[in-house]
Motif scaffolding. Structure first.
Motif, PDB file in Angstrom:
ATOM      1  N   LYS A  68      -3.780   1.389 -13.657  1.00 52.69           N
ATOM      2  CA  LYS A  68      -3.530   2.045 -12.724  1.00 52.69           C
ATOM      3  C   LYS A  68      -2.981   1.625 -11.631  1.00 52.69           C
ATOM      4  N   LEU A  69      -3.665   0.556 -11.110  1.00 50.77           N
ATOM      5  CA  LEU A  69      -3.218  -0.177  -9.854  1.00 50.77           C
ATOM      6  C   LEU A  69      -2.066  -0.925  -9.875  1.00 50.77           C
ATOM      7  N   ALA A  70      -1.585  -1.411 -11.180  1.00 48.82           N
ATOM      8  CA  ALA A  70      -0.332  -2.020 -11.312  1.00 48.82           C
ATOM      9  C   ALA A  70       0.734  -0.995 -11.234  1.00 48.82           C
ATOM     10  N   GLU A  71       0.692   0.316 -11.675  1.00 49.62           N
ATOM     11  CA  GLU A  71       1.475   1.423 -11.606  1.00 49.62           C
ATOM     12  C   GLU A  71       1.950   1.684 -10.043  1.00 49.62           C
ATOM     13  N   LYS A  72       0.811   1.707  -9.129  1.00 51.93           N
ATOM     14  CA  LYS A  72       0.840   2.102  -7.893  1.00 51.93           C
ATOM     15  C   LYS A  72       1.816   1.020  -7.303  1.00 51.93           C
ATOM     16  N   MET A  73       1.534  -0.144  -7.513  1.00 51.70           N
ATOM     17  CA  MET A  73       2.393  -1.402  -6.998  1.00 51.70           C
ATOM     18  C   MET A  73       3.595  -1.375  -7.371  1.00 51.70           C
ATOM     19  N   LEU A  74       3.934  -1.090  -8.520  1.00 48.11           N
ATOM     20  CA  LEU A  74       5.291  -0.981  -9.126  1.00 48.11           C
ATOM     21  C   LEU A  74       6.049   0.256  -8.333  1.00 48.11           C
ATOM     22  N   ALA A  75       5.338   1.127  -8.073  1.00 48.15           N
ATOM     23  CA  ALA A  75       5.974   2.488  -7.427  1.00 48.15           C
ATOM     24  C   ALA A  75       6.326   2.301  -6.222  1.00 48.15           C
ATOM     25  N   ALA A  76       5.537   1.312  -5.292  1.00 49.95           N
ATOM     26  CA  ALA A  76       5.459   1.191  -3.780  1.00 49.95           C
ATOM     27  C   ALA A  76       6.781   0.244  -3.481  1.00 49.95           C
ATOM     28  N   ASP A  77       7.486   0.598  -2.287  1.00 48.13           N
ATOM     29  CA  ASP A  77       8.322  -0.220  -1.765  1.00 48.13           C
ATOM     30  C   ASP A  77       7.859  -1.485  -0.962  1.00 48.13           C
ATOM     31  N   ALA A  78       6.662  -1.446  -0.420  1.00 42.18           N
ATOM     32  CA  ALA A  78       6.220  -2.289   0.183  1.00 42.18           C
ATOM     33  C   ALA A  78       4.522  -2.451  -0.135  1.00 42.18           C
ATOM     34  N   LEU A  79       3.920  -3.884  -0.104  1.00 44.51           N
ATOM     35  CA  LEU A  79       2.589  -3.937  -0.165  1.00 44.51           C
ATOM     36  C   LEU A  79       1.879  -4.666   0.977  1.00 44.51           C
ATOM     37  N   VAL A  80       0.878  -4.084   1.372  1.00 46.02           N
ATOM     38  CA  VAL A  80       0.045  -4.757   2.473  1.00 46.02           C
ATOM     39  C   VAL A  80      -1.369  -4.961   1.828  1.00 46.02           C
ATOM     40  N   ILE A  81      -1.689  -6.236   2.077  1.00 45.46           N
ATOM     41  CA  ILE A  81      -3.029  -6.772   1.295  1.00 45.46           C
ATOM     42  C   ILE A  81      -3.965  -7.289   2.528  1.00 45.46           C
ATOM     43  N   GLY A  82      -4.973  -6.692   2.364  1.00 39.76           N
ATOM     44  CA  GLY A  82      -5.879  -7.267   3.523  1.00 39.76           C
ATOM     45  C   GLY A  82      -7.442  -7.746   3.082  1.00 39.76           C
ATOM     46  N   SER A  83      -8.100  -8.938   3.414  1.00 38.91           N
ATOM     47  CA  SER A  83      -9.079  -9.441   3.059  1.00 38.91           C
ATOM     48  C   SER A  83      -9.998  -9.968   4.129  1.00 38.91           C
ATOM     49  N   PRO A  84     -11.256  -9.628   4.205  1.00 44.04           N
ATOM     50  CA  PRO A  84     -12.250 -10.331   5.116  1.00 44.04           C
ATOM     51  C   PRO A  84     -12.271 -11.921   4.620  1.00 44.04           C
ATOM     52  N   VAL A  85     -12.798 -12.727   5.486  1.00 40.10           N
ATOM     53  CA  VAL A  85     -12.649 -14.069   5.190  1.00 40.10           C
ATOM     54  C   VAL A  85     -14.313 -14.444   4.461  1.00 40.10           C
ATOM     55  N   TYR A  86     -14.236 -15.011   3.445  1.00 38.02           N
ATOM     56  CA  TYR A  86     -15.386 -15.666   2.672  1.00 38.02           C
ATOM     57  C   TYR A  86     -15.284 -16.840   2.267  1.00 38.02           C
ATOM     58  N   PHE A  87     -15.870 -17.821   2.992  1.00 42.61           N
ATOM     59  CA  PHE A  87     -15.882 -19.405   3.092  1.00 42.61           C
ATOM     60  C   PHE A  87     -14.432 -19.799   3.020  1.00 42.61           C
ATOM     61  N   GLY A  88     -13.569 -19.465   4.020  1.00 41.39           N
ATOM     62  CA  GLY A  88     -12.181 -19.589   4.249  1.00 41.39           C
ATOM     63  C   GLY A  88     -11.389 -19.137   2.897  1.00 41.39           C
ATOM     64  N   ASN A  89     -11.680 -18.112   2.335  1.00 40.36           N
ATOM     65  CA  ASN A  89     -10.946 -17.588   1.265  1.00 40.36           C
ATOM     66  C   ASN A  89     -10.946 -16.086   1.158  1.00 40.36           C
ATOM     67  N   VAL A  90     -10.533 -15.625   0.395  1.00 37.70           N
ATOM     68  CA  VAL A  90     -10.451 -13.889  -0.052  1.00 37.70           C
ATOM     69  C   VAL A  90     -11.562 -13.692  -0.675  1.00 37.70           C
ATOM     70  N   THR A  91     -12.023 -12.407  -0.681  1.00 37.04           N
ATOM     71  CA  THR A  91     -13.215 -12.260  -1.540  1.00 37.04           C
ATOM     72  C   THR A  91     -13.201 -12.381  -3.014  1.00 37.04           C
ATOM     73  N   ALA A  92     -14.347 -12.406  -3.663  1.00 38.25           N
ATOM     74  CA  ALA A  92     -14.437 -12.607  -5.103  1.00 38.25           C
ATOM     75  C   ALA A  92     -13.522 -11.501  -5.774  1.00 38.25           C
ATOM     76  N   ARG A  93     -13.768 -10.150  -5.179  1.00 40.40           N
ATOM     77  CA  ARG A  93     -13.225  -8.809  -5.706  1.00 40.40           C
ATOM     78  C   ARG A  93     -11.595  -8.946  -5.542  1.00 40.40           C
ATOM     79  N   LEU A  94     -11.085  -9.239  -4.471  1.00 37.31           N
ATOM     80  CA  LEU A  94      -9.716  -9.533  -4.430  1.00 37.31           C
ATOM     81  C   LEU A  94      -9.080 -10.543  -5.145  1.00 37.31           C
TER      82      LEU A  94
END
Length: 207
Positions: A68-94
């Motif tokens: 379902k998330l992939a469908e949303k990405m494919l339908a979008a014209d632009a993607l903006v991704i945000g993450s807090p910093v966890y030990f100099g990296n993205v979150t495990a979830r992301l």
């Protein structure tokens, strides 16, 4: 124009989500259709490296929310991704989400040509935002997205991406913290600039 923002934070509605919301608010004011996805609301299993996506643009994992998330990405014209910093990296979830987009990339870049942008937030002023930003931007460019910066063509160059912090200063050697990212004036300005730039570039006003 459709803009999809993806929040990789484990905490819904907090600082990273607020930053993404500022971007979307400004983009919506420019006529864009916007949506914020909180990954904390979605169930995403780990990539198991079965390599099915090396043979065909499909993922072997079924039953979670990634399709379902992939469908949303494919339908979008632009993607903006945000993450807090966890030990100099993205979150495990992301990171789990990023790994599961492998099928969109290995046989052909199914997201190629879309606009992409990223933003980060950390407690400290030098809390790993730049490294995390590089990780996010490399993910976007690997998928063939065109990066959009958070600066105005003729304006001052603060940075190329919003990187928020709760750190405000020192009082007799003790940290002084902001209550939230909305008190970080520079980050607020940059988020709004990013929203305007996404619409400007997405509308073909600049190529």
């Amino acid at each position: 124009m459709k803009i999809l923002a993806i929040n990789g934070s484990h905490r819904k509605g907090k600082n990273t989500a607020v930053m993404l919301g500022l971007v979307l608010e400004e983009a919506a004011a420019g006529g864009a259709e916007t949506e914020l996805v909180e990954l904390a609301d979605w169930r995403i299993e780990y990539c198991i490296s079965c390599n099915k996506c090396l043979r065909e643009p499909q993922c072997s994992i079924r039953g979670d929310d990634m399709a379902k998330l992939a469908e949303k990405m494919l339908a979008a014209d632009a993607l903006v991704i945000g993450s807090p910093v966890y030990f100099g990296n993205v979150t495990a979830r992301l990171k789990t989400f990023m790994d599961r987009t492998r099928w969109l990339h290995m046989r052909e870049n199914l997201l190629e040509g879309k606009l992409g942008a990223a933003l980060t937030h950390a407690g400290l002023r030098n809390g790993g935002q730049e490294l995390t930003q590089v990780i996010l931007e490399r993910f976007l460019t690997a998928h063939g997205l065109r990066l959009v910066e958070a600066r105005e063509p003729a304006g001052p160059i603060y940075n190329t991406a919003p990187m928020g912090t709760l750190y405000e200063g020192l009082d007799d050697g003790r940290f002084r913290w902001r209550k939230g990212v909305l008190e970080d004036e520079l980050t607020v300005v940059m988020c709004r600039i990013l929203g305007r730039n996404l619409v400007r570039l997405g509308s073909g006003a600049e190529t």
